[in-house]
Design an enzyme around this catalytic site. Structure first.
Site, PDB file in Angstrom:
ATOM      1  CG  ASP A 154      -1.835  -1.238   1.227  1.00  0.00           C
ATOM      2  OD1 ASP A 154      -2.200  -1.706   0.145  1.00  0.00           O
ATOM      3  OD2 ASP A 154      -2.130  -1.741   2.326  1.00  0.00           O
ATOM      4  CE  LYS A 204       2.311  -2.510  -4.298  1.00  0.00           C
ATOM      5  NZ  LYS A 204       1.989  -2.151  -2.902  1.00  0.00           N
ATOM      6  N   GLY A 234      -4.585  -4.315  -3.747  1.00  0.00           N
ATOM      7  CA  GLY A 234      -5.560  -3.269  -4.058  1.00  0.00           C
ATOM      8  C   GLY A 234      -4.764  -2.042  -4.458  1.00  0.00           C
ATOM      9  CG  HIS A 235      -2.018  -2.138  -6.959  1.00  0.00           C
ATOM     10  ND1 HIS A 235      -1.092  -2.703  -7.808  1.00  0.00           N
ATOM     11  CD2 HIS A 235      -1.765  -2.676  -5.740  1.00  0.00           C
ATOM     12  CE1 HIS A 235      -0.333  -3.539  -7.127  1.00  0.00           C
ATOM     13  NE2 HIS A 235      -0.722  -3.555  -5.877  1.00  0.00           N
TER      14      HIS A 235
HETATM   15  P1  GDP Z   1      -0.799   0.304  -3.513  1.00  0.00           P
HETATM   16  O1  GDP Z   1      -1.390  -0.978  -3.048  1.00  0.00           O
HETATM   17  O2  GDP Z   1       0.660   0.370  -3.261  1.00  0.00           O
HETATM   18  O3  GDP Z   1      -1.144   0.619  -4.942  1.00  0.00           O
HETATM   19  O4  GDP Z   1      -1.454   1.449  -2.615  1.00  0.00           O
HETATM   20  P2  GDP Z   1      -3.009   1.592  -2.207  1.00  0.00           P
HETATM   21  O5  GDP Z   1      -3.772   2.047  -3.387  1.00  0.00           O
HETATM   22  O6  GDP Z   1      -3.480   0.373  -1.514  1.00  0.00           O
HETATM   23  O7  GDP Z   1      -2.910   2.683  -1.078  1.00  0.00           O
HETATM   24  C1  GDP Z   1      -2.366   3.947  -1.328  1.00  0.00           C
HETATM   25  C2  GDP Z   1      -3.448   4.995  -1.005  1.00  0.00           C
HETATM   26  O8  GDP Z   1      -2.850   6.254  -0.897  1.00  0.00           O
HETATM   27  C3  GDP Z   1      -4.494   5.123  -2.090  1.00  0.00           C
HETATM   28  O9  GDP Z   1      -5.705   5.491  -1.501  1.00  0.00           O
HETATM   29  C4  GDP Z   1      -3.964   6.259  -2.941  1.00  0.00           C
HETATM   30  O10 GDP Z   1      -4.995   6.954  -3.645  1.00  0.00           O
HETATM   31  C5  GDP Z   1      -3.345   7.134  -1.897  1.00  0.00           C
HETATM   32  N1  GDP Z   1      -2.165   7.919  -2.320  1.00  0.00           N
HETATM   33  C6  GDP Z   1      -1.175   7.581  -3.172  1.00  0.00           C
HETATM   34  N2  GDP Z   1      -0.228   8.526  -3.189  1.00  0.00           N
HETATM   35  C7  GDP Z   1      -0.633   9.494  -2.349  1.00  0.00           C
HETATM   36  C8  GDP Z   1      -0.068  10.729  -1.914  1.00  0.00           C
HETATM   37  O11 GDP Z   1       1.020  11.137  -2.291  1.00  0.00           O
HETATM   38  N3  GDP Z   1      -0.785  11.449  -0.990  1.00  0.00           N
HETATM   39  C9  GDP Z   1      -1.988  11.031  -0.499  1.00  0.00           C
HETATM   40  N4  GDP Z   1      -2.603  11.786   0.396  1.00  0.00           N
HETATM   41  N5  GDP Z   1      -2.545   9.871  -0.890  1.00  0.00           N
HETATM   42  C10 GDP Z   1      -1.865   9.112  -1.799  1.00  0.00           C
HETATM   43  P1  IMO Z   2      -0.971  -4.249  -2.192  1.00  0.00           P
HETATM   44  O1  IMO Z   2      -0.537  -4.811  -3.528  1.00  0.00           O
HETATM   45  C1  IMO Z   2      -1.000  -4.694   2.132  1.00  0.00           C
HETATM   46  C2  IMO Z   2      -1.093  -8.798   3.664  1.00  0.00           C
HETATM   47  C3  IMO Z   2      -2.333  -9.265   4.400  1.00  0.00           C
HETATM   48  C4  IMO Z   2      -1.711 -10.248   5.374  1.00  0.00           C
HETATM   49  C5  IMO Z   2      -0.623 -10.894   4.524  1.00  0.00           C
HETATM   50  C6  IMO Z   2      -1.017 -12.229   3.912  1.00  0.00           C
HETATM   51  O2  IMO Z   2      -2.253  -3.510  -2.251  1.00  0.00           O
HETATM   52  O3  IMO Z   2       0.142  -3.503  -1.557  1.00  0.00           O
HETATM   53  P2  IMO Z   2      -2.578 -12.859   1.856  1.00  0.00           P
HETATM   54  O4  IMO Z   2      -4.026 -12.605   1.606  1.00  0.00           O
HETATM   55  O5  IMO Z   2      -1.666 -12.295   0.824  1.00  0.00           O
HETATM   56  O6  IMO Z   2      -2.288 -14.311   2.120  1.00  0.00           O
HETATM   57  O7  IMO Z   2      -2.256 -12.095   3.253  1.00  0.00           O
HETATM   58  O8  IMO Z   2      -0.304  -9.971   3.510  1.00  0.00           O
HETATM   59  N1  IMO Z   2      -1.341  -8.259   2.296  1.00  0.00           N
HETATM   60  C7  IMO Z   2      -1.256  -6.964   1.983  1.00  0.00           C
HETATM   61  N2  IMO Z   2      -1.042  -5.883   2.765  1.00  0.00           N
HETATM   62  N3  IMO Z   2      -1.144  -4.554   0.798  1.00  0.00           N
HETATM   63  C8  IMO Z   2      -1.328  -5.628   0.003  1.00  0.00           C
HETATM   64  O9  IMO Z   2      -1.317  -5.542  -1.335  1.00  0.00           O
HETATM   65  C9  IMO Z   2      -1.440  -6.895   0.599  1.00  0.00           C
HETATM   66  N4  IMO Z   2      -1.650  -8.146   0.127  1.00  0.00           N
HETATM   67  C10 IMO Z   2      -1.573  -8.964   1.175  1.00  0.00           C
HETATM   68  O10 IMO Z   2      -2.956  -8.185   5.057  1.00  0.00           O
HETATM   69  O11 IMO Z   2      -1.082  -9.562   6.410  1.00  0.00           O
HETATM   70 MG    MG Z   3      -2.922  -1.640  -1.766  1.00  0.00          MG
END
Ligand code: GDP
Ligand code: IMO
Ligand code: MG
Length: 424
Positions: A13, A16, A40-41
């Site tokens: 999270d 990416k 979840g991207h």
């Molecule tokens: P990922 O799994 O690495 O793609 O990240 P996620 O989407 O799960 O979580 C990142 C969250 O931060 C999302 O809600 C993005 O919209 C938000 N986000 C990304 N970059 C920034 C930033 O620079 N500032 C803020 N406030 N939010 C951001």
């Molecule tokens: P993105 O790509 C954050 C965590 C779960 C749990 C562990 C194992 O959005 O960064 P799993 O379901 O993979 O067997 O769970 O990994 N986990 C993540 N945490 N971001 C993710 O993906 C994750 N995908 C799995 O919360 O601790």
């Molecule tokens: Mg994510």
């Protein structure tokens, strides 16, 4: 042309999705190489917000071909839902989406097993996303898995699913005392999804080899984060694949010597979802504020993310594991209104100071973070276009991190939207 691996440098999270979306404008191929719908991207542009779980984050900016590589585990029903969401935004997937025939299929019994095993672990649960990821990789490694290319032969598929279900039902009935699974129902539910996705299933290894030969630019999109890597992460509190750069070649078929860059993504602080050691986790008001300012709730499960200060011991470990030569710093804006900001430079363990990330999870649980404190900048970093125009104290914070880890930030993100990014 660049063949770049993009990885999360923390526990997932990191943002990416946002950075892949941004970079995809200049990219010919965006490739997911591991994980599944546990990811979840989030991508935000104009008034759109979309969370992708399986489809690479390169669909919305330019016309990159998006490949779901052999290393990914795919839940066909989840994929169809996502295809429909993407099409609703007006993106046509023909000639844009390519799914590896060697990628393994997640079936409902994998999800049942994921949840049953978690329940049985009790207080030692991993805190998985419940998407069947671990059991699907178990099937793969045990050579019992069904691959996307096997979906076309319905007779064989039926036989394989029946065999797997018979086997799993024995465990569900006699070991776990859980209801049995019906193979025919699985097949009936799966059939429309197979029909919907089969046009996209192909030999993506050949596709990517040709792309490498043609000197195309390729972005390999990691899911999860380095500290969730099954080998190098905080085992057993990890995911069941290799999100680190080393996993990108195995999960795509692109040879190691073709790779030109490794780009890591880190937040300006840290978060973690699920269980496991997390030395810089905060349980106070500062942690609450990070969660609130950063909207730190899981993009897949909606769970509140655990929040804490940036951990440079862990980050440096991720830099070395992945051989990162570039880094993007995200969510700097989340720190905009903090009076003081801390960053962990060492751990203390048994009276000794160390800057080495312990591989033993039990030890990591007991280390005490040693912090360096920074004065906050108390002003908005949003809508700033040039690195040097960032608040002076924010620059001090950033430069300290760069010096510690020895890699420059080539991008600084100050908001969730595509254009809220400073390219250095
Ligand atoms: P990922 O799994 O690495 O793609 O990240 P996620 O989407 O799960 O979580 C990142 C969250 O931060 C999302 O809600 C993005 O919209 C938000 N986000 C990304 N970059 C920034 C930033 O620079 N500032 C803020 N406030 N939010 C951001
Ligand atoms: P993105 O790509 C954050 C965590 C779960 C749990 C562990 C194992 O959005 O960064 P799993 O379901 O993979 O067997 O769970 O990994 N986990 C993540 N945490 N971001 C993710 O993906 C994750 N995908 C799995 O919360 O601790
Ligand atoms: Mg994510």
């Amino acid at each position: 042309m660049k063949i770049r691996i993009l990885v999360g440098a923390q526990w997932g999270d990191e943002g990416k999705g946002k950075i892949v979306d941004l970079l995809s404008a200049d990219t010919d191929y965006v490739v997911r190489y591991q994980g599944g719908a546990n990811a979840g991207h989030t991508i935000k542009f104009d008034d759109q917000e979309i969370v992708l779980h399986l489809i690479p984050s390169g669909m919305f900016n330019g016309d990159a071909k998006c490949v779901i590589g052999n290393g990914v585990v795919i839940d066909p029903i989840a994929l169809v839902e996502e295809i429909e969401e993407v099409e609703e935004i007006g993106v046509t997937l023909k000639d844009r989406l390519f799914i590896s025939s060697s990628a393994h299929v997640i079936l409902p019994y994998h999800k049942v097993l994921d949840n049953v095993k978690e329940k049985n672990r009790g207080k030692d649960a991993i805190g998985t996303t419940g998407r069947g990821i671990g059991p699907a990789y178990v099937s793969k490694v045990a050579r019992l898995g069904i691959r996307m290319g096997d979906l076309a032969n319905r007779e064989k598929l039926k036989k394989n699913i029946q065999q797997n279900v018979d086997d799993i039902n024995k465990a569900l009935e006699h070991v776990y005392n859980e209801p049995k699974i019906d193979a025919q129902k699985i097949l009936d539910d799966l059939t429309p999804a197979i029909d919907r996705i089969s046009p996209y299933i192909c030999n993506t290894t050949e596709l990517l080899h040709n792309a490498v030969d043609k000197k195309a630019s390729i972005l390999l999109e990691g899911a999860q984060g380095s500290l969730l890597d099954v080998d190098h992460g905080t085992y057993p509190y990890v995911t069941s694949s290799s999100p680190t750069a080393g996993g990108a070649c195995a999960g795509s078929g692109i040879p190691p010597l073709a790779i030109t860059n490794a780009l890591g993504i880190t937040k300006a602080y840290s978060t973690r979802v699920g269980n496991g050691p997390y030395p810089t986790e905060l349980f106070d008001e500062a942690g609450e504020k990070l969660r609130k300012n950063g909207a730190e709730f899981g993009a897949t499960t909606g769970r509140p993310r655990r929040c804490g200060w940036l951990d440079l011991v862990a980050l440096k470990y991720a830099v070395r594991l992945n051989g990162l030569n570039e880094l993007a710093l995200t969510k700097l804006d989340v720190l905009d209104d903090f009076e003081t900001i801390k960053v962990c430079t060492h751990y203390e363990h048994n009276g000794a100071k160390t800057d080495v990330f312990p591989l033993d999870t039990g030890e990591l649980e007991h280390v005490k973070p040693v912090y360096k404190e920074f004065e906050g900048w108390n002003s908005s970093s949003r809508n700033i276009d040039s690195f040097d125009d960032l608040p002076k104290k924010a620059l001090e914070y950033i430069r300290f991190i760069e010096e510690y880890i020895g890699v420059p930030f080539t991008m600084v993100s100050t908001g969730p939207k595509r254009n809220e990014t400073i390219i250095r």
